[in-house]
Design a protein around this motif. Structure first.
Motif, PDB file in Angstrom:
ATOM      1  N   ARG A  83       0.824  -1.728   0.271  1.00  0.00           N
ATOM      2  CA  ARG A  83       0.172   0.235  -0.080  1.00  0.00           C
ATOM      3  C   ARG A  83       1.240   1.950  -0.186  1.00  0.00           C
ATOM      4  O   ARG A  83       0.638   2.089  -0.527  1.00  0.00           O
ATOM      5  CB  ARG A  83      -1.345  -0.131   1.523  1.00  0.00           C
ATOM      6  CG  ARG A  83      -1.888   1.385   1.518  1.00  0.00           C
ATOM      7  CD  ARG A  83      -3.169   0.996   0.444  1.00  0.00           C
ATOM      8  NE  ARG A  83      -3.703   2.414   0.427  1.00  0.00           N
ATOM      9  CZ  ARG A  83      -4.520   3.069  -0.742  1.00  0.00           C
ATOM     10  NH1 ARG A  83      -3.660   2.715  -1.759  1.00  0.00           N
ATOM     11  NH2 ARG A  83      -5.308   3.592  -0.614  1.00  0.00           N
ATOM     12  N   LEU A  84       1.977   0.943   0.185  1.00  0.00           N
ATOM     13  CA  LEU A  84       3.017   2.497   0.773  1.00  0.00           C
ATOM     14  C   LEU A  84       3.644   2.845  -0.473  1.00  0.00           C
ATOM     15  O   LEU A  84       3.631   3.640  -0.807  1.00  0.00           O
ATOM     16  CB  LEU A  84       3.817   2.113   1.870  1.00  0.00           C
ATOM     17  CG  LEU A  84       5.221   3.349   2.539  1.00  0.00           C
ATOM     18  CD1 LEU A  84       4.498   4.352   2.735  1.00  0.00           C
ATOM     19  CD2 LEU A  84       6.111   3.133   3.116  1.00  0.00           C
ATOM     20  N   VAL A  85       3.540   1.440  -0.972  1.00  0.00           N
ATOM     21  CA  VAL A  85       4.358   1.246  -2.765  1.00  0.00           C
ATOM     22  C   VAL A  85       3.221   2.712  -3.783  1.00  0.00           C
ATOM     23  O   VAL A  85       3.664   4.130  -4.136  1.00  0.00           O
ATOM     24  CB  VAL A  85       4.399   0.576  -3.025  1.00  0.00           C
ATOM     25  CG1 VAL A  85       4.974   1.078  -4.934  1.00  0.00           C
ATOM     26  CG2 VAL A  85       5.669  -0.037  -2.571  1.00  0.00           C
ATOM     27  N   SER A  86       2.038   2.270  -3.662  1.00  0.00           N
ATOM     28  CA  SER A  86       1.477   3.103  -3.727  1.00  0.00           C
ATOM     29  C   SER A  86       0.607   4.180  -3.591  1.00  0.00           C
ATOM     30  O   SER A  86       0.562   5.295  -4.665  1.00  0.00           O
ATOM     31  CB  SER A  86      -0.610   2.192  -4.093  1.00  0.00           C
ATOM     32  OG  SER A  86       0.181   1.031  -4.778  1.00  0.00           O
TER      33      SER A  86
ATOM     34  N   ARG B   2      -3.308   5.642   6.455  1.00  0.00           N
ATOM     35  CA  ARG B   2      -4.781   6.987   5.920  1.00  0.00           C
ATOM     36  C   ARG B   2      -4.111   8.304   6.241  1.00  0.00           C
ATOM     37  O   ARG B   2      -4.524   8.307   4.868  1.00  0.00           O
ATOM     38  CB  ARG B   2      -5.459   6.473   7.345  1.00  0.00           C
ATOM     39  CG  ARG B   2      -6.695   7.565   7.396  1.00  0.00           C
ATOM     40  CD  ARG B   2      -7.130   7.983   8.279  1.00  0.00           C
ATOM     41  NE  ARG B   2      -7.846   6.754   8.494  1.00  0.00           N
ATOM     42  CZ  ARG B   2      -7.776   6.608   9.835  1.00  0.00           C
ATOM     43  NH1 ARG B   2      -6.984   6.941  10.908  1.00  0.00           N
ATOM     44  NH2 ARG B   2      -7.959   5.199  10.570  1.00  0.00           N
ATOM     45  N   ALA B   3      -3.189   8.789   7.035  1.00  0.00           N
ATOM     46  CA  ALA B   3      -2.540  10.148   6.558  1.00  0.00           C
ATOM     47  C   ALA B   3      -2.235   9.953   5.268  1.00  0.00           C
ATOM     48  O   ALA B   3      -2.308  12.086   4.173  1.00  0.00           O
ATOM     49  CB  ALA B   3      -1.608  10.348   6.985  1.00  0.00           C
ATOM     50  N   LEU B   4      -1.221   9.061   4.823  1.00  0.00           N
ATOM     51  CA  LEU B   4      -0.514   9.480   3.405  1.00  0.00           C
ATOM     52  C   LEU B   4      -1.342   9.326   2.449  1.00  0.00           C
ATOM     53  O   LEU B   4      -1.087   9.994   1.411  1.00  0.00           O
ATOM     54  CB  LEU B   4       0.628   8.211   3.227  1.00  0.00           C
ATOM     55  CG  LEU B   4       2.368   8.287   4.378  1.00  0.00           C
ATOM     56  CD1 LEU B   4       2.525   6.674   4.208  1.00  0.00           C
ATOM     57  CD2 LEU B   4       2.349   9.495   3.949  1.00  0.00           C
ATOM     58  N   LYS B   5      -2.484   8.627   2.270  1.00  0.00           N
ATOM     59  CA  LYS B   5      -3.886   9.000   1.378  1.00  0.00           C
ATOM     60  C   LYS B   5      -4.343  10.327   1.069  1.00  0.00           C
ATOM     61  O   LYS B   5      -4.126  10.619  -0.255  1.00  0.00           O
ATOM     62  CB  LYS B   5      -4.247   7.938   1.953  1.00  0.00           C
ATOM     63  CG  LYS B   5      -5.736   7.579   0.222  1.00  0.00           C
ATOM     64  CD  LYS B   5      -6.725   7.046   0.779  1.00  0.00           C
ATOM     65  CE  LYS B   5      -8.351   6.710  -0.141  1.00  0.00           C
ATOM     66  NZ  LYS B   5      -9.370   5.589   0.529  1.00  0.00           N
ATOM     67  N   ARG B   6      -4.026  10.766   2.261  1.00  0.00           N
ATOM     68  CA  ARG B   6      -4.810  12.311   2.622  1.00  0.00           C
ATOM     69  C   ARG B   6      -3.599  13.425   1.691  1.00  0.00           C
ATOM     70  O   ARG B   6      -3.882  14.529   1.674  1.00  0.00           O
ATOM     71  CB  ARG B   6      -5.631  12.713   3.782  1.00  0.00           C
ATOM     72  CG  ARG B   6      -6.536  11.672   3.714  1.00  0.00           C
ATOM     73  CD  ARG B   6      -7.291  11.597   5.621  1.00  0.00           C
ATOM     74  NE  ARG B   6      -8.874  11.595   5.577  1.00  0.00           N
ATOM     75  CZ  ARG B   6      -9.096  11.636   6.518  1.00  0.00           C
ATOM     76  NH1 ARG B   6      -8.916  11.692   7.885  1.00  0.00           N
ATOM     77  NH2 ARG B   6     -10.020  10.624   6.627  1.00  0.00           N
ATOM     78  N   ASN B   7      -2.451  13.168   2.052  1.00  0.00           N
ATOM     79  CA  ASN B   7      -1.329  13.663   2.276  1.00  0.00           C
ATOM     80  C   ASN B   7       0.135  12.976   1.777  1.00  0.00           C
ATOM     81  O   ASN B   7       0.864  13.233   2.649  1.00  0.00           O
ATOM     82  CB  ASN B   7      -0.844  14.689   3.140  1.00  0.00           C
ATOM     83  CG  ASN B   7       0.243  15.816   2.939  1.00  0.00           C
ATOM     84  OD1 ASN B   7       0.440  16.409   2.286  1.00  0.00           O
ATOM     85  ND2 ASN B   7       0.757  16.711   4.482  1.00  0.00           N
TER      86      ASN B   7
ATOM     87  N   LYS C 151      -4.305  11.714  16.021  1.00  0.00           N
ATOM     88  CA  LYS C 151      -5.665  11.347  15.593  1.00  0.00           C
ATOM     89  C   LYS C 151      -6.147  12.760  15.423  1.00  0.00           C
ATOM     90  O   LYS C 151      -6.575  12.797  13.878  1.00  0.00           O
ATOM     91  CB  LYS C 151      -6.331  11.524  16.792  1.00  0.00           C
ATOM     92  CG  LYS C 151      -6.730  10.199  17.908  1.00  0.00           C
ATOM     93  CD  LYS C 151      -8.089   9.730  18.708  1.00  0.00           C
ATOM     94  CE  LYS C 151      -7.242   9.119  19.829  1.00  0.00           C
ATOM     95  NZ  LYS C 151      -8.649   9.212  20.862  1.00  0.00           N
ATOM     96  N   LEU C 152      -5.517  13.470  15.366  1.00  0.00           N
ATOM     97  CA  LEU C 152      -5.742  14.870  14.557  1.00  0.00           C
ATOM     98  C   LEU C 152      -4.703  15.364  13.226  1.00  0.00           C
ATOM     99  O   LEU C 152      -5.442  15.085  11.904  1.00  0.00           O
ATOM    100  CB  LEU C 152      -4.883  16.260  15.219  1.00  0.00           C
ATOM    101  CG  LEU C 152      -5.251  17.640  14.527  1.00  0.00           C
ATOM    102  CD1 LEU C 152      -6.650  17.261  13.965  1.00  0.00           C
ATOM    103  CD2 LEU C 152      -3.644  18.921  15.738  1.00  0.00           C
ATOM    104  N   CYS C 153      -3.232  14.262  12.873  1.00  0.00           N
ATOM    105  CA  CYS C 153      -2.797  14.135  12.337  1.00  0.00           C
ATOM    106  C   CYS C 153      -3.438  13.394  11.065  1.00  0.00           C
ATOM    107  O   CYS C 153      -3.269  13.376   9.820  1.00  0.00           O
ATOM    108  CB  CYS C 153      -1.407  14.583  12.707  1.00  0.00           C
ATOM    109  SG  CYS C 153      -1.046  16.406  13.222  1.00  0.00           S
ATOM    110  N   SER C 154      -3.773  12.434  11.583  1.00  0.00           N
ATOM    111  CA  SER C 154      -4.477  11.632  10.303  1.00  0.00           C
ATOM    112  C   SER C 154      -5.242  11.200  10.005  1.00  0.00           C
ATOM    113  O   SER C 154      -5.334  10.705   8.753  1.00  0.00           O
ATOM    114  CB  SER C 154      -5.119   9.905  11.674  1.00  0.00           C
ATOM    115  OG  SER C 154      -3.703   9.458  12.199  1.00  0.00           O
ATOM    116  N   ASN C 155      -6.105  12.275  10.026  1.00  0.00           N
ATOM    117  CA  ASN C 155      -7.611  13.153   9.390  1.00  0.00           C
ATOM    118  C   ASN C 155      -6.902  14.695   8.542  1.00  0.00           C
ATOM    119  O   ASN C 155      -7.776  15.308   7.363  1.00  0.00           O
ATOM    120  CB  ASN C 155      -8.407  13.636  10.669  1.00  0.00           C
ATOM    121  CG  ASN C 155      -9.106  12.266  10.887  1.00  0.00           C
ATOM    122  OD1 ASN C 155      -9.347  11.410   9.510  1.00  0.00           O
ATOM    123  ND2 ASN C 155      -9.550  12.163  12.363  1.00  0.00           N
TER     124      ASN C 155
END
Length: 390
Positions: free
Chosen positions: A129-132, A162-167, A198-202
């Motif tokens: 998942r990290l590769v993608s 989750r955080a990487l997907k958003r940023n 929690k904050l930075c995951s979102n």
């Protein structure tokens, strides 16, 4: 050849000695005979036929790979990705976004990165998942040191991904100049490690934005009545992050007019439930009409219990209201419950208190309530009258 390399990589990844990148280097070298440069190697055709890109994607990507004279290295990379478990679609998306991933050295870069990430506790599926998500950052061994910092910060690979997907810029941002100062400042504001995770995951942009911007967000949170160190401070930062002072003021004004709140009442509501600032205008309007006009709640009462504004109207508020109304109209409740209790309790608690005790007196109540929760009945639905004249 591709199948052999894939099998070798899979064997290494599943082995306890996966941290040994040199072992993979020897295996690949032994499995790969020398390949003579092929001057007729057609990159664009390779991208379409082997990597699964569309013709327009391949035409756009091929200039970045024009120096390739042989499919040898791309074949090795594709074998590597297959060994990690990436699907054909995942590989096509990755190559389309970062064609030069096909030029990465498996033995010198990719395999050591996998070994390092495995050492950090990431599973094979996490790494795939990290590769993608990380794209070109995965081509640099520095990704391991960055994740060595991020893993304990986010607390779990799930939060990190989750955080990487958003940023995805988390992996390319300056740790010492941007990220770490922002984390330190959030700690100074009274947020603990769990709160920051929690904050930075979102809102992962809070980590990569200019520190001065973070200070402005903190100031706006305090201006709406949520002080540093309070239980709602993290929620306030999430609600107003990257909204200007004017935008926040406009949201507060809309709440005031929609729920007929005074300045003091809107301040109470926002301080208790900052997430009301994130609700769409239409959603707020519909909740106001229901709670004030239909249920009959006073604006001041709603301001003291603002969490009810954030609940699903069709999936929670209406079904519960109609269930309790039915029980009251049929004399099945000894006293009228507060709507704070009705709306804010967990689903399990609500059923145990208002549905289950009345199965004999109101045999259709549970069925009707379940249907209402699924939105299968009109909003003006009235529960079937109980037997025995009730």
């Amino acid at each position: 050849m591709l199948r052999l390399r894939c099998c070798l990589l899979t064997q290494l990844l599943s082995s306890p000695s996966a941290s040994s990148a040199s072992h993979l280097r020897r295996l690949i070298s032994a499995a790969a005979p020398a390949v003579s440069p092929n001057p007729s190697f057609a990159v664009e055709e390779y991208l379409v036929a082997t990597c699964g890109l569309t013709r327009p994607q391949a035409a756009k990507a091929s200039p970045k790979l024009s120096h390739l004279k042989s499919p040898d290295n791309p074949d090795a990379v594709l074998s590597f990705l297959a060994g990690l478990g990436l699907s054909t679609a995942d590989v096509a998306a990755l190559v389309a976004k970062d064609p030069q991933f096909l030029c990465a050295k498996v033995d010198k870069t990719l395999a050591p990165v996998v070994a390092g990430l495995t050492g950090l506790g990431l599973s094979r599926s996490d790494i795939a998942r990290l590769v993608s998500l990380s794209r070109k950052s995965f081509r640099y061994r520095s990704i391991v040191s960055k994740l060595h910092y991020y893993m304990p910060l986010f607390g779990s690979s799930k939060n990190l991904l989750r955080a990487l997907k958003r940023n995805p810029y988390l992996l390319s941002s300056d740790l010492d100049g941007i990220v770490k100062p922002n984390v330190a400042y959030l700690h100074e504001c009274g947020l603990g490690a769990c709160d920051i995770a929690k904050l930075c995951s979102n809102q992962p942009r809070l980590l990569t934005t200019n520190p001065e911007c973070i200070q402005g967000i903190v100031a706006r949170a305090q201006n709406i009545g949520v002080p540093r160190g309070s239980a709602m401070f993290r929620h306030a930062l999430h609600a107003i992050a990257f909204h200007s002072e004017e935008e926040v003021a406009a949201r507060v004004d809309y709440l005031k007019s929609t729920f007929r709140w005074s300045d003091a009442e809107v301040g109470i509501a926002v301080s208790k439930a900052p997430s009301v600032l994130t609700r769409a205008k239409e959603s707020l309007q519909r909740r106001s009409e229901f709670l004030i006009s239909e249920v009959g709640l006073e604006p001041a009462y709603i301001a003291q219990q603002p969490a009810i504004v954030c609940y699903s109207l069709e999936g929670r508020l209406r079904p519960r209201y109609y269930a309790v109304k039915f029980l009251n109209e049929n004399g099945l409740l000894k006293r009228n419950p507060s709507y704070s209790t009705v709306f804010t309790g967990t689903e399990k608690t609500f059923r145990e208190k208002f549905i289950c005790p009345h199965k004999e007196a109101a045999p259709h109540l549970q069925e009707d309530y379940d249907a209402a929760c699924k939105g299968q009945l009109p909003t003006n639905f009235r529960f079937t009258r109980a037997k025995n004249g009730l």
